[in-house]
Motif scaffolding. Structure first.
Motif, mmCIF file in Angstrom:
data_model
loop_
_atom_site.group_PDB
_atom_site.id
_atom_site.type_symbol
_atom_site.label_atom_id
_atom_site.label_comp_id
_atom_site.label_asym_id
_atom_site.label_seq_id
_atom_site.Cartn_x
_atom_site.Cartn_y
_atom_site.Cartn_z
ATOM 1 N N VAL A 188 0.851 -1.191 0.000
ATOM 2 C CA VAL A 188 0.000 0.000 0.000
ATOM 3 C C VAL A 188 0.888 1.241 0.000
ATOM 4 O O VAL A 188 1.921 1.279 0.677
ATOM 5 N N VAL A 189 0.482 2.260 -0.760
ATOM 6 C CA VAL A 189 1.180 3.532 -0.732
ATOM 7 C C VAL A 189 0.230 4.580 -0.159
ATOM 8 O O VAL A 189 -0.956 4.612 -0.510
ATOM 9 N N ILE A 190 0.731 5.409 0.752
ATOM 10 C CA ILE A 190 -0.060 6.493 1.349
ATOM 11 C C ILE A 190 0.455 7.808 0.798
ATOM 12 O O ILE A 190 1.646 8.127 0.919
ATOM 13 N N VAL A 191 -0.429 8.598 0.188
ATOM 14 C CA VAL A 191 -0.062 9.886 -0.388
ATOM 15 C C VAL A 191 -0.677 10.998 0.452
ATOM 16 O O VAL A 191 -1.897 11.050 0.623
ATOM 17 N N GLY A 192 0.187 11.885 0.964
ATOM 18 C CA GLY A 192 -0.262 12.961 1.836
ATOM 19 C C GLY A 192 0.076 12.632 3.270
ATOM 20 O O GLY A 192 -0.716 11.984 3.952
ATOM 21 N N ILE A 193 1.247 13.071 3.717
ATOM 22 C CA ILE A 193 1.693 12.690 5.065
ATOM 23 C C ILE A 193 1.570 13.888 6.005
ATOM 24 O O ILE A 193 2.550 14.387 6.569
ATOM 25 N N GLY A 194 0.345 14.399 6.103
ATOM 26 C CA GLY A 194 0.038 15.386 7.132
ATOM 27 C C GLY A 194 -0.326 14.646 8.411
ATOM 28 O O GLY A 194 0.117 13.509 8.634
ATOM 29 N N ASN A 195 -1.146 15.275 9.245
ATOM 30 C CA ASN A 195 -1.523 14.626 10.507
ATOM 31 C C ASN A 195 -2.250 13.303 10.271
ATOM 32 O O ASN A 195 -1.949 12.293 10.915
ATOM 33 N N LEU A 196 -3.213 13.300 9.330
ATOM 34 C CA LEU A 196 -3.979 12.082 9.073
ATOM 35 C C LEU A 196 -3.105 11.017 8.420
ATOM 36 O O LEU A 196 -3.128 9.851 8.809
ATOM 37 N N GLY A 197 -2.341 11.409 7.401
ATOM 38 C CA GLY A 197 -1.476 10.453 6.728
ATOM 39 C C GLY A 197 -0.470 9.828 7.679
ATOM 40 O O GLY A 197 -0.202 8.618 7.610
ATOM 41 N N ALA A 198 0.093 10.644 8.575
ATOM 42 C CA ALA A 198 1.051 10.123 9.552
ATOM 43 C C ALA A 198 0.371 9.159 10.517
ATOM 44 O O ALA A 198 0.945 8.127 10.896
ATOM 45 N N ALA A 199 -0.863 9.488 10.906
ATOM 46 C CA ALA A 199 -1.600 8.591 11.802
ATOM 47 C C ALA A 199 -1.866 7.248 11.123
ATOM 48 O O ALA A 199 -1.747 6.184 11.744
ATOM 49 N N LEU A 200 -2.212 7.288 9.843
ATOM 50 C CA LEU A 200 -2.438 6.047 9.099
ATOM 51 C C LEU A 200 -1.149 5.240 8.987
ATOM 52 O O LEU A 200 -1.159 4.011 9.106
ATOM 53 N N ALA A 201 -0.039 5.927 8.753
ATOM 54 C CA ALA A 201 1.245 5.234 8.632
ATOM 55 C C ALA A 201 1.616 4.538 9.938
ATOM 56 O O ALA A 201 2.260 3.480 9.933
ATOM 57 N N ASN A 202 1.215 5.135 11.054
ATOM 58 C CA ASN A 202 1.540 4.573 12.363
ATOM 59 C C ASN A 202 0.540 3.523 12.835
ATOM 60 O O ASN A 202 0.730 2.938 13.900
ATOM 61 N N TYR A 203 -0.517 3.306 12.065
ATOM 62 C CA TYR A 203 -1.542 2.333 12.458
ATOM 63 C C TYR A 203 -0.969 0.923 12.393
ATOM 64 O O TYR A 203 -0.515 0.462 11.339
ATOM 65 N N GLY A 204 -0.986 0.237 13.508
ATOM 66 C CA GLY A 204 -0.381 -1.084 13.585
ATOM 67 C C GLY A 204 -1.225 -2.203 13.020
ATOM 68 O O GLY A 204 -0.745 -3.336 12.894
ATOM 69 N N GLY A 205 -2.465 -1.910 12.655
ATOM 70 C CA GLY A 205 -3.355 -2.967 12.190
ATOM 71 C C GLY A 205 -3.155 -3.371 10.743
ATOM 72 O O GLY A 205 -3.667 -4.398 10.307
ATOM 73 N N PHE A 206 -2.407 -2.577 9.979
ATOM 74 C CA PHE A 206 -2.207 -2.919 8.569
ATOM 75 C C PHE A 206 -1.502 -4.258 8.407
ATOM 76 O O PHE A 206 -1.977 -5.157 7.709
ATOM 77 N N ALA A 207 -0.338 -4.377 9.044
ATOM 78 C CA ALA A 207 0.493 -5.572 8.848
ATOM 79 C C ALA A 207 -0.220 -6.839 9.290
ATOM 80 O O ALA A 207 -0.126 -7.880 8.627
ATOM 81 N N SER A 208 -0.968 -6.754 10.392
ATOM 82 C CA SER A 208 -1.630 -7.950 10.917
ATOM 83 C C SER A 208 -2.807 -8.379 10.053
ATOM 84 O O SER A 208 -3.334 -9.477 10.211
ATOM 85 N N ARG A 209 -3.227 -7.525 9.126
ATOM 86 C CA ARG A 209 -4.380 -7.837 8.276
ATOM 87 C C ARG A 209 -3.996 -8.024 6.810
ATOM 88 O O ARG A 209 -4.833 -7.984 5.929
ATOM 89 N N GLY A 210 -2.703 -8.190 6.536
ATOM 90 C CA GLY A 210 -2.277 -8.504 5.185
ATOM 91 C C GLY A 210 -1.859 -7.322 4.337
ATOM 92 O O GLY A 210 -1.666 -7.475 3.132
ATOM 93 N N PHE A 211 -1.733 -6.142 4.954
ATOM 94 C CA PHE A 211 -1.352 -4.950 4.197
ATOM 95 C C PHE A 211 0.013 -4.447 4.655
ATOM 96 O O PHE A 211 0.270 -4.337 5.856
ATOM 97 N N ARG A 212 0.871 -4.118 3.701
ATOM 98 C CA ARG A 212 2.205 -3.618 4.008
ATOM 99 C C ARG A 212 2.339 -2.215 3.451
ATOM 100 O O ARG A 212 2.150 -1.994 2.245
#
Length: 254
Positions: free
Chosen positions: A96-120
């Motif tokens: 997965v690529v995240i575009v826009g690393i403001g407050n929301l984008g940074a929060a999404l990047a720090n979300y730990g649930g991605f890896a455990s659900r099959g998303f990198r």
């Protein structure tokens, strides 16, 4: 490890309705919680309650997966976790690529649930030159000038847009042109995409407005109930002041 660009979920080819697909993550979340508690089996009623649906709808949804459970026993939790994960495409790696690393984008990047659900999270991209090279969640931010190359190098097929509304469509167009076929949009705007590209929109302000509607309705119902109670009490008081035939009693002489 297989990547999302070479494998697609089988839900559409198997004719599973979109409404059922939308509920599968709810079942998976409930089942995962049961699995973490080492619960071996679950009834349709228990799982439906945990997922917030009725049991008849759950059984119908599972029939599309070819899973019917065992009468008197229920569903095997671990098998259902695997079955739903496979149907959703979560048994493989999805860059997965995240575009826009403001407050929301940074929060999404720090979300730990991605890896455990099959998303990198394969890359973080931002248009601000000052952000380039800065690590967020341990991943260095890359400049948007390199967006197409980043997508190709990482085999990305899912893009997350967390930009301001004004930049979202241009970012979307570039993602699609680079081969992205699925987009999760957090920007407060509606995106226009060609056929064959799936967009899921997450609008926090809309969700809050819906909650505000429900709060207002509940407050109105409570006020109406309160007014009804006052009126009933007043009616009982008036009745007590009337005579046996419903007339006001005569004033007793002093």
């Amino acid at each position: 490890m297989a990547t999302g660009r070479t494998h697609r979920p089988a839900t559409r080819s198997r004719g599973i309705p979109e409404a059922t697909v939308a509920r599968l993550p709810l079942y998976l979340r409930a089942l995962t919680a049961l699995s973490e508690r080492s619960v071996p089996t679950v009834s349709s009623e228990e799982l439906a309650a945990a997922a917030g649906v009725n049991s008849a709808k759950l059984r119908k949804d599972f029939s599309y997966l070819g899973s019917y459970g065992t009468r008197g026993v229920g569903y095997d939790v671990e098998y259902l976790v695997y079955q739903i994960s496979r149907e959703l495409g979560l048994t493989q790696d999805w860059p997965v690529v995240i575009v826009g690393i403001g407050n929301l984008g940074a929060a999404l990047a720090n979300y730990g649930g991605f890896a455990s659900r099959g998303f990198r999270v394969a890359a973080l991209i931002d248009a601000d030159p000052a952000m380039a090279g800065k690590p967020v969640a341990g991943i260095p931010v890359q400049h948007s000038d390199d967006l197409e190359k980043i997508i190709q190098d990482n085999g990305v097929s899912i893009g997350v847009i967390a930009t301001p509304a004004g930049a979202a469509q241009a970012v979307c167009d570039r993602l699609v042109a680079a081969g992205i076929t699925s987009i999760l949009n957090f920007a407060p705007t509606v995106l226009s995409v060609p056929d064959g590209v799936d967009v899921r929109k997450v609008d926090l302000s809309i969700e809050l407005q819906i909650l505000a509607f429900h709060e207002q309705r509940k407050a109105g119902e409570e006020a109406a109930a309160s007014d009804g109670g006052v009126q009933a009490a007043a009616a009982r008081s008036d009745s007590a002041d009337q005579g046996p035939d419903g007339d006001m009693p005569a004033v007793m002489p002093a």
